[in-house]
Design an enzyme around this catalytic site. Structure first.
Site, PDB file in Angstrom:
ATOM      1  N   GLY A 229       0.799  -1.236   0.000  1.00  0.00           N
ATOM      2  CA  GLY A 229       0.000   0.000   0.000  1.00  0.00           C
ATOM      3  C   GLY A 229       0.828   1.280   0.000  1.00  0.00           C
TER       4      GLY A 229
ATOM      5  N   TYR B 185      -4.104 -11.577 -17.688  1.00  0.00           N
ATOM      6  CA  TYR B 185      -3.411 -12.805 -18.105  1.00  0.00           C
ATOM      7  C   TYR B 185      -3.473 -13.889 -17.014  1.00  0.00           C
ATOM      8  CZ  TYR B 185       0.888 -10.659 -16.044  1.00  0.00           C
ATOM      9  OH  TYR B 185       1.820 -10.074 -15.224  1.00  0.00           O
TER      10      TYR B 185
ATOM     11  N   PRO C  77      -3.246  -1.961 -18.204  1.00  0.00           N
ATOM     12  CA  PRO C  77      -2.167  -1.049 -17.811  1.00  0.00           C
ATOM     13  C   PRO C  77      -2.644   0.245 -17.142  1.00  0.00           C
ATOM     14  CG  PRO C  77      -1.878  -1.807 -20.077  1.00  0.00           C
ATOM     15  CD  PRO C  77      -3.246  -2.235 -19.647  1.00  0.00           C
TER      16      PRO C  77
HETATM   17  C1  HXC Z   1      16.008 -12.152 -15.396  1.00  0.00           C
HETATM   18  C2  HXC Z   1      15.944 -11.538 -13.167  1.00  0.00           C
HETATM   19  C3  HXC Z   1      15.566 -10.196 -13.529  1.00  0.00           C
HETATM   20  C4  HXC Z   1      15.429  -9.911 -14.935  1.00  0.00           C
HETATM   21  C5  HXC Z   1      15.684 -10.317 -11.348  1.00  0.00           C
HETATM   22  N1  HXC Z   1      16.007 -11.529 -11.811  1.00  0.00           N
HETATM   23  N2  HXC Z   1      15.414  -9.490 -12.376  1.00  0.00           N
HETATM   24  N3  HXC Z   1      16.161 -12.491 -14.083  1.00  0.00           N
HETATM   25  N4  HXC Z   1      15.649 -10.920 -15.816  1.00  0.00           N
HETATM   26  N5  HXC Z   1      15.040  -8.708 -15.351  1.00  0.00           N
HETATM   27  C6  HXC Z   1      16.414 -12.691 -11.024  1.00  0.00           C
HETATM   28  C7  HXC Z   1      17.715 -12.415 -10.270  1.00  0.00           C
HETATM   29  O1  HXC Z   1      18.834 -12.617 -11.117  1.00  0.00           O
HETATM   30  C8  HXC Z   1      17.627 -13.451  -9.147  1.00  0.00           C
HETATM   31  O2  HXC Z   1      17.935 -14.750  -9.594  1.00  0.00           O
HETATM   32  C9  HXC Z   1      16.138 -13.482  -8.821  1.00  0.00           C
HETATM   33  O3  HXC Z   1      15.456 -12.956  -9.991  1.00  0.00           O
HETATM   34  C10 HXC Z   1      15.802 -12.610  -7.620  1.00  0.00           C
HETATM   35  O4  HXC Z   1      16.228 -11.278  -7.909  1.00  0.00           O
HETATM   36  P1  HXC Z   1      16.558 -10.214  -6.765  1.00  0.00           P
HETATM   37  O5  HXC Z   1      16.894  -8.917  -7.442  1.00  0.00           O
HETATM   38  O6  HXC Z   1      17.527 -10.797  -5.799  1.00  0.00           O
HETATM   39  O7  HXC Z   1      15.148 -10.115  -5.966  1.00  0.00           O
HETATM   40  P2  HXC Z   1      14.554  -8.959  -5.098  1.00  0.00           P
HETATM   41  O8  HXC Z   1      15.621  -7.969  -4.700  1.00  0.00           O
HETATM   42  O9  HXC Z   1      13.738  -9.599  -4.016  1.00  0.00           O
HETATM   43  O10 HXC Z   1      13.569  -8.178  -6.102  1.00  0.00           O
HETATM   44  C11 HXC Z   1      12.362  -8.754  -6.495  1.00  0.00           C
HETATM   45  C12 HXC Z   1      11.954  -8.289  -7.880  1.00  0.00           C
HETATM   46  C13 HXC Z   1      11.954  -6.739  -7.960  1.00  0.00           C
HETATM   47  C14 HXC Z   1      10.571  -8.868  -8.168  1.00  0.00           C
HETATM   48  C15 HXC Z   1      12.937  -8.853  -8.883  1.00  0.00           C
HETATM   49  O11 HXC Z   1      11.648  -6.323  -9.295  1.00  0.00           O
HETATM   50  C16 HXC Z   1      10.965  -6.120  -6.994  1.00  0.00           C
HETATM   51  O12 HXC Z   1      11.304  -5.885  -5.846  1.00  0.00           O
HETATM   52  N6  HXC Z   1       9.716  -5.865  -7.446  1.00  0.00           N
HETATM   53  C17 HXC Z   1       8.630  -5.339  -6.584  1.00  0.00           C
HETATM   54  C18 HXC Z   1       7.704  -4.402  -7.303  1.00  0.00           C
HETATM   55  C19 HXC Z   1       7.229  -4.830  -8.665  1.00  0.00           C
HETATM   56  O13 HXC Z   1       7.798  -5.742  -9.291  1.00  0.00           O
HETATM   57  N7  HXC Z   1       6.184  -4.162  -9.124  1.00  0.00           N
HETATM   58  C20 HXC Z   1       5.591  -4.427 -10.425  1.00  0.00           C
HETATM   59  C21 HXC Z   1       4.328  -5.177 -10.290  1.00  0.00           C
HETATM   60  S1  HXC Z   1       3.532  -4.946 -11.809  1.00  0.00           S
HETATM   61  P3  HXC Z   1      19.443 -15.399  -9.515  1.00  0.00           P
HETATM   62  O14 HXC Z   1      19.249 -16.839  -9.812  1.00  0.00           O
HETATM   63  O15 HXC Z   1      20.239 -14.669 -10.548  1.00  0.00           O
HETATM   64  O16 HXC Z   1      19.934 -15.130  -8.112  1.00  0.00           O
HETATM   65  C22 HXC Z   1       2.507  -6.163 -12.177  1.00  0.00           C
HETATM   66  C23 HXC Z   1       1.585  -5.776 -13.356  1.00  0.00           C
HETATM   67  C24 HXC Z   1       1.096  -6.899 -14.162  1.00  0.00           C
HETATM   68  O17 HXC Z   1       2.462  -7.183 -11.582  1.00  0.00           O
HETATM   69  C25 HXC Z   1       0.226  -6.529 -15.337  1.00  0.00           C
HETATM   70  C26 HXC Z   1       0.556  -5.352 -16.172  1.00  0.00           C
HETATM   71  C27 HXC Z   1      -0.393  -5.054 -17.282  1.00  0.00           C
HETATM   72  P1  NAP Z   2       4.079  -1.336  -7.411  1.00  0.00           P
HETATM   73  O1  NAP Z   2       3.909   0.107  -7.081  1.00  0.00           O
HETATM   74  O2  NAP Z   2       5.435  -1.842  -7.707  1.00  0.00           O
HETATM   75  O3  NAP Z   2       3.407  -2.170  -6.242  1.00  0.00           O
HETATM   76  C1  NAP Z   2       3.879  -3.374  -5.733  1.00  0.00           C
HETATM   77  C2  NAP Z   2       4.001  -3.240  -4.232  1.00  0.00           C
HETATM   78  O4  NAP Z   2       4.254  -4.520  -3.665  1.00  0.00           O
HETATM   79  C3  NAP Z   2       5.130  -2.319  -3.785  1.00  0.00           C
HETATM   80  O5  NAP Z   2       4.646  -1.391  -2.838  1.00  0.00           O
HETATM   81  C4  NAP Z   2       6.136  -3.251  -3.135  1.00  0.00           C
HETATM   82  O6  NAP Z   2       6.828  -2.623  -2.066  1.00  0.00           O
HETATM   83  C5  NAP Z   2       5.219  -4.365  -2.649  1.00  0.00           C
HETATM   84  N1  NAP Z   2       5.930  -5.624  -2.465  1.00  0.00           N
HETATM   85  C6  NAP Z   2       6.723  -6.275  -3.357  1.00  0.00           C
HETATM   86  N2  NAP Z   2       7.224  -7.375  -2.810  1.00  0.00           N
HETATM   87  C7  NAP Z   2       6.755  -7.441  -1.552  1.00  0.00           C
HETATM   88  C8  NAP Z   2       6.925  -8.356  -0.477  1.00  0.00           C
HETATM   89  N3  NAP Z   2       7.691  -9.451  -0.608  1.00  0.00           N
HETATM   90  N4  NAP Z   2       6.271  -8.118   0.693  1.00  0.00           N
HETATM   91  C9  NAP Z   2       5.495  -7.024   0.840  1.00  0.00           C
HETATM   92  N5  NAP Z   2       5.297  -6.122  -0.136  1.00  0.00           N
HETATM   93  C10 NAP Z   2       5.925  -6.332  -1.315  1.00  0.00           C
HETATM   94  O7  NAP Z   2       3.178  -1.707  -8.701  1.00  0.00           O
HETATM   95  P2  NAP Z   2       1.631  -1.474  -9.041  1.00  0.00           P
HETATM   96  O8  NAP Z   2       1.555  -1.266 -10.495  1.00  0.00           O
HETATM   97  O9  NAP Z   2       1.027  -0.480  -8.131  1.00  0.00           O
HETATM   98  O10 NAP Z   2       1.015  -2.924  -8.744  1.00  0.00           O
HETATM   99  C11 NAP Z   2       0.038  -3.122  -7.744  1.00  0.00           C
HETATM  100  C12 NAP Z   2      -0.789  -4.364  -8.070  1.00  0.00           C
HETATM  101  O11 NAP Z   2      -1.513  -4.148  -9.279  1.00  0.00           O
HETATM  102  C13 NAP Z   2       0.042  -5.614  -8.279  1.00  0.00           C
HETATM  103  O12 NAP Z   2      -0.654  -6.731  -7.762  1.00  0.00           O
HETATM  104  C14 NAP Z   2       0.106  -5.729  -9.782  1.00  0.00           C
HETATM  105  O13 NAP Z   2       0.315  -7.048 -10.215  1.00  0.00           O
HETATM  106  C15 NAP Z   2      -1.278  -5.238 -10.143  1.00  0.00           C
HETATM  107  N6  NAP Z   2      -1.418  -4.791 -11.521  1.00  0.00           N
HETATM  108  C16 NAP Z   2      -0.846  -3.618 -11.917  1.00  0.00           C
HETATM  109  C17 NAP Z   2      -1.031  -3.201 -13.217  1.00  0.00           C
HETATM  110  C18 NAP Z   2      -0.458  -1.904 -13.702  1.00  0.00           C
HETATM  111  O14 NAP Z   2      -0.532  -1.636 -14.896  1.00  0.00           O
HETATM  112  N7  NAP Z   2       0.094  -1.060 -12.855  1.00  0.00           N
HETATM  113  C19 NAP Z   2      -1.773  -3.984 -14.111  1.00  0.00           C
HETATM  114  C20 NAP Z   2      -2.325  -5.187 -13.668  1.00  0.00           C
HETATM  115  C21 NAP Z   2      -2.155  -5.575 -12.350  1.00  0.00           C
HETATM  116  P3  NAP Z   2       8.316  -3.056  -1.591  1.00  0.00           P
HETATM  117  O15 NAP Z   2       9.119  -3.272  -2.826  1.00  0.00           O
HETATM  118  O16 NAP Z   2       8.744  -1.912  -0.733  1.00  0.00           O
HETATM  119  O17 NAP Z   2       8.142  -4.302  -0.780  1.00  0.00           O
END
Ligand code: HXC
Ligand code: NAP
Length: 284
Positions: A17, A149, A192
């Protein structure tokens, strides 16, 4: 969309959040009178959001650092939320991780990190909240943020797709099983919506020039955060009391547009249709 105080008496935990869509939903829930608990991994991000939203809305909010993959940390958030507000009766499973990559380039750990945040994180929060609600006989409401998806699948985001499919199945399964405890379970599937978290990982600048995501959306615009917050508020409110087990898509028609066999004919300019009609008409 709603009147003030429409969510008064609700206490809602929104995972993830502190940023993006989670923050926008949190803000609107506060404007409607709910008490909020937000959690994510970064306490500094949570603190900044808590301060900003308290100032903007005058509402009640606390932020507690938690990795949703770790049940003990989720338990701590629930305990602190109950201590602060007396009761929690809503959960939004919004936290997620994602990035684009050809699947064959992924390591097993890369699969784990996404599936664990999205699927394990959602069932950890759901299970631990559910046990509390059932034991205390508290009517409650779960909202899961999935994607379109979840049911179509998608290449290049396979760990996210399989995890979101699991979360959708969790939504439907518990809608059936926990309705007897007055616990509802629904989902939203957004297309998106611009957020830093999603767009930086899924639509990086160089790629966006080649594959403009707007071309896939028949309304030719991205979602506006308030539009999603309106839908979330409806599903968290008593207006939707009979909605259970549903997934509501909010994507400007995106997935249907791209699934339709002939929708691509949109690309044909209207002046070409006379010629095409001549070719097609009267064919036996
Ligand atoms: C290939 C990758 C990679 C990449 C990470 N990895 N990024 N592999 N291509 N681009 C691999 C790393 O090499 C590692 O594996 C493993 O994944 C873990 O990576 P870490 O960086 O150590 O993990 P961490 O620091 O915990 O970060 C987690 C994360 C990061 C998911 C990778 O992006 C994150 O914190 N995201 C949180 C917010 C987020 O993603 N928001 C978007 C949600 S949008 P190895 O084996 O090398 O150690 C969404 C929308 C959907 O869901 C729909 C849209 C229309
Ligand atoms: P975002 O801002 O990156 O939100 C993801 C949040 O999850 C961040 O606040 C992140 O904070 C938290 N998070 C990640 N790993 C976590 C963990 N292990 N424990 C607790 N918190 C964690 O992206 P967003 O676009 O707003 O996405 C929100 C939701 O909407 C997601 O479920 C996403 O799949 C969905 N969604 C988004 C879109 C879009 O177009 N934006 C489309 C379809 C669905 P920390 O990294 O600080 O933990």
């Amino acid at each position: 969309m709603f009147k003030d105080n429409e969510l008064k008496g609700k206490t809602i935990l929104v995972t993830g959040g502190g940023t993006g869509l989670g923050k926008s939903m949190t803000k609107y829930f506060m404007e409607l009178g709910a008490n909020l608990i937000i959690c994510s991994r970064k306490q500094d991000v949570l603190d900044a959001t808590v301060k900003e939203l308290q100032e903007a809305t005058g509402g009640n909010i606390i932020g507690i650092a938690c990795d949703v993959r770790k049940p003990i940390e989720v338990e701590n958030v629930i305990a602190k939320g109950i201590e602060e507000y007396g009761e929690i009766n809503g959960l939004v499973n919004n936290a997620a991780g994602n990035f684009i990559s050809p699947t064959e380039r992924l390591s097993p750990k890369a699969f784990d990190v996404i599936v664990d945040i999205v699927l394990k994180g959602s069932y950890n929060c759901t299970l631990l909240m559910g046990k509390y609600w059932i034991e205390k006989k508290i009517p409650a409401n779960i909202l899961n943020i999935v994607t379109t998806y979840s049911w179509t699948g998608s290449g290049f985001v396979v760990p996210s797709a399989i995890a979101k499919a699991g979360v959708l199945t969790l939504t439907r399964s518990l809608a059936a099983e926990w309705a007897k405890y007055k616990i509802r379970s629904n989902a939203i599937a957004p297309g998106p919506f611009p957020t830093q978290g999603a767009f930086s990982r899924l639509f990086p600048e160089g790629l966006k020039e080649k594959l403009d995501p707007l071309n896939r959306i028949p309304l030719k615009r991205y979602g506006v955060h308030q539009e999603l917050a309106n839908l979330a508020a409806y599903l968290m409110s008593d207006f939707s009391a009979y909605v259970n087990g549903e997934v509501v898509t909010i994507d400007g028609g995106e997935w249907i547009y791209n699934a339709g066999e002939f929708t691509g004919l949109d690309a044909i300019p209207s002046e070409m249709w006379d010629m095409i009609e001549k070719q097609v008409r009267g064919k036996k």
